[in-house]
Design a protein around this motif. Structure first.
Motif, short mmCIF file in Angstrom:
data_model
loop_
_atom_site.label_atom_id
_atom_site.label_comp_id
_atom_site.label_asym_id
_atom_site.label_seq_id
_atom_site.Cartn_x
_atom_site.Cartn_y
_atom_site.Cartn_z
N ASP A 160 27.12 -34.85 24.72
CA ASP A 160 27.96 -35.98 24.32
C ASP A 160 27.21 -36.82 23.30
OD1 ASP A 160 30.10 -35.51 25.99
OD2 ASP A 160 29.38 -36.82 27.59
N VAL A 182 28.35 -43.82 21.96
CA VAL A 182 28.30 -45.02 21.14
C VAL A 182 27.89 -46.16 22.06
CG1 VAL A 182 29.61 -46.60 19.66
CG2 VAL A 182 30.13 -44.14 19.65
N SER A 217 31.77 -45.70 24.01
CA SER A 217 32.65 -44.54 23.96
C SER A 217 31.80 -43.28 23.86
CB SER A 217 33.61 -44.63 22.77
OG SER A 217 32.92 -44.63 21.55
N ARG A 218 32.43 -42.17 24.17
CA ARG A 218 31.75 -40.89 24.16
C ARG A 218 32.53 -39.88 23.33
NH1 ARG A 218 30.72 -42.54 29.36
NH2 ARG A 218 28.51 -42.51 29.92
N HIS A 219 31.80 -39.05 22.61
CA HIS A 219 32.40 -37.95 21.87
C HIS A 219 31.77 -36.66 22.33
CE1 HIS A 219 34.30 -40.67 18.91
NE2 HIS A 219 33.26 -41.42 19.17
N ARG A 220 32.60 -35.72 22.72
CA ARG A 220 32.06 -34.42 23.12
C ARG A 220 31.54 -33.67 21.91
NH1 ARG A 220 37.03 -32.18 26.54
NH2 ARG A 220 38.03 -33.48 24.98
#
Lengths: 281, 281
Positions: free
Chosen positions: B29, B32, B40-43
């Motif tokens: 991940d 942020v 927030s998270r981004h895969r």
């Protein structure tokens, strides 16, 4: 509901859910599609809360902790009404809406922020949001073509900041550096978050927002409950009704050309009030 | 590797993996973080491929299908070298780099695109990318303050488009509407994707990119393999070496002030060539 690049859709008129026990949300991903092929996916965490703040439905993880960012602006504008500052300085309804805005820097936004400051007897130099070009490419073009340069007044949060300066002056506080966490203005904002969320201050992570003021994190279900309670208070004619009326009657002042909040409220009239926040809130 | 707001990091010099069988990627991940709280998270889906295009390591789903978007530009610039067009028109190395750029619209980028068109004997009006203000706020300000207006030449993809027009003229094709899928220029681009990916044309979803030309989707592991093979070809002195040398020696022309590709290549010198694409590639 909160979508990744998203919305706070807060029905402030009573909504009859078809059957509260069986309400189901079925969206789990937002797909970005290009020419029929999915290009990227964003996971959705969403919570629907009823007027008492109880969760009615959820998808993803309703306990996701995240910041309100600009979605807090309707809560942050409320003291202007409750403390009588908006009335005392003679803010128009459009100007109150601008205090809740993430705006495009178009003429009505910039003029509105200047008017708020003028009514409060404040100078533009007090603003502590950063200078940037108007988000609106047309407005940016006009500004630069006329020999202007990006100012704090063009910051998309300048309405909120102007409102905070007015709040300070209206309550007899020194408005200088109103953006700092220890300033009475920001302490007042913390009280609003505590009030609507029902959380203790030590449970609320705080940080600095992009525009320089304090921002607040709560779990998503608490955020949904806050806005549901706020909507219910507006529905019952409490002070929040003034903020909601300002936003729903002046959608352009809440965003501007092409902004989601503006577009939704222009279509939905007084049935929905909306404020999105950065990072997908 | 591809990150959500991401990079293509392609080591084109041979890299000694510590132990190919045990290479592990540990990032899953991207978080942020704001004031110590995850916002927030981004895969992350990422694939590392070796010089033969074999996957060496992966995280997430290596079969994720997505578009190259602007990350395809180094492949799309190759025909200019292989067909002898860059040499025939006397492109500088910096101009070849600009053909691979997502640029900020700063003076060297705009001047470079105009120079490419002039050398090919083409008029700016042939460009089929959309007009927008330079991404660089400083460049946009200068343009507007001097009475200019946003043009196609300022489009962040104008170098690629100028190169495509030059390719058409150099190969004796009518350059008009070079952006259309059926135009020989775009057919030539499809051949490059097929060549490096090893996929059949009917397996490659195509769509229209933001700048108007054809863009291409492949699974992520195929994309990684394409760039690994391209890097290996450059390492062996094939035509791709000219493109890689142009990009790594003129990082500013590939992006500009503050762009990731530029920053990474300025630091990494000739050890890494990088091209990011929209939607997190």
């Amino acid at each position: 509901m909160a979508y990744p690049r998203g919305y706070f859709l807060v029905p402030w008129k009573s909504v009859d859910f078809p059957d509260e026990d069986s309400l189901e949300l079925s969206v789990s991903d937002v797909e970005v599609v290009r020419g029929g092929t999915v290009e990227s996916r964003h996971r959705v965490h969403a919570v629907v809360a009823d007027a008492d703040g109880r969760p009615v439905a959820a998808i993803g993880d309703p306990k996701t902790l995240t910041f309100h960012r600009s979605a807090a602006k309707p809560l942050q504008a409320l003291p202007l009404v409750e403390e009588g500052v908006a009335e005392r300085f003679g803010f128009s309804q459009a100007e109150l809406a601008l205090c809740c805005a993430s705006h495009e820097g178009e003429a009505p936004h910039v003029d509105g922020a200047r008017s708020i400051l003028a009514k409060a007897g404040a100078d533009e130099s007090l603003l502590r949001c950063g200078a940037h070009l108007p988000y609106s490419e047309a407005a940016a073009g006009e500004l630069l073509a006329s020999g202007g340069s990006p100012g704090r007044i063009h910051n998309n949060c300048s309405g909120k900041h102007a409102g905070m300066i007015a709040l300070a002056i209206g309550l007899g506080w020194d408005p200088v550096d109103y953006h700092r966490a220890e300033h009475p203005v920001q302490r007042r904002m913390v009280r609003e978050i505590i009030r609507w969320s029902g959380m203790a201050e030590e449970e609320i992570p705080m940080a600095v927002d992009g525009c320089g003021v304090v921002c607040f994190a709560t779990p998503l279900d608490v955020m949904a409950a806050s806005f549901a309670r706020y909507s219910a208070a507006a529905d019952e004619g409490e002070a929040a009704a003034d903020v909601v009326a300002a936003m729903t009657r002046h959608p352009f002042m809440v965003g501007g050309t092409g902004r989601t909040c503006t577009d939704v409220m222009e279509v939905a009239g007084d049935r929905v009030f909306v404020k999105l926040g950065a990072e997908g809130v």
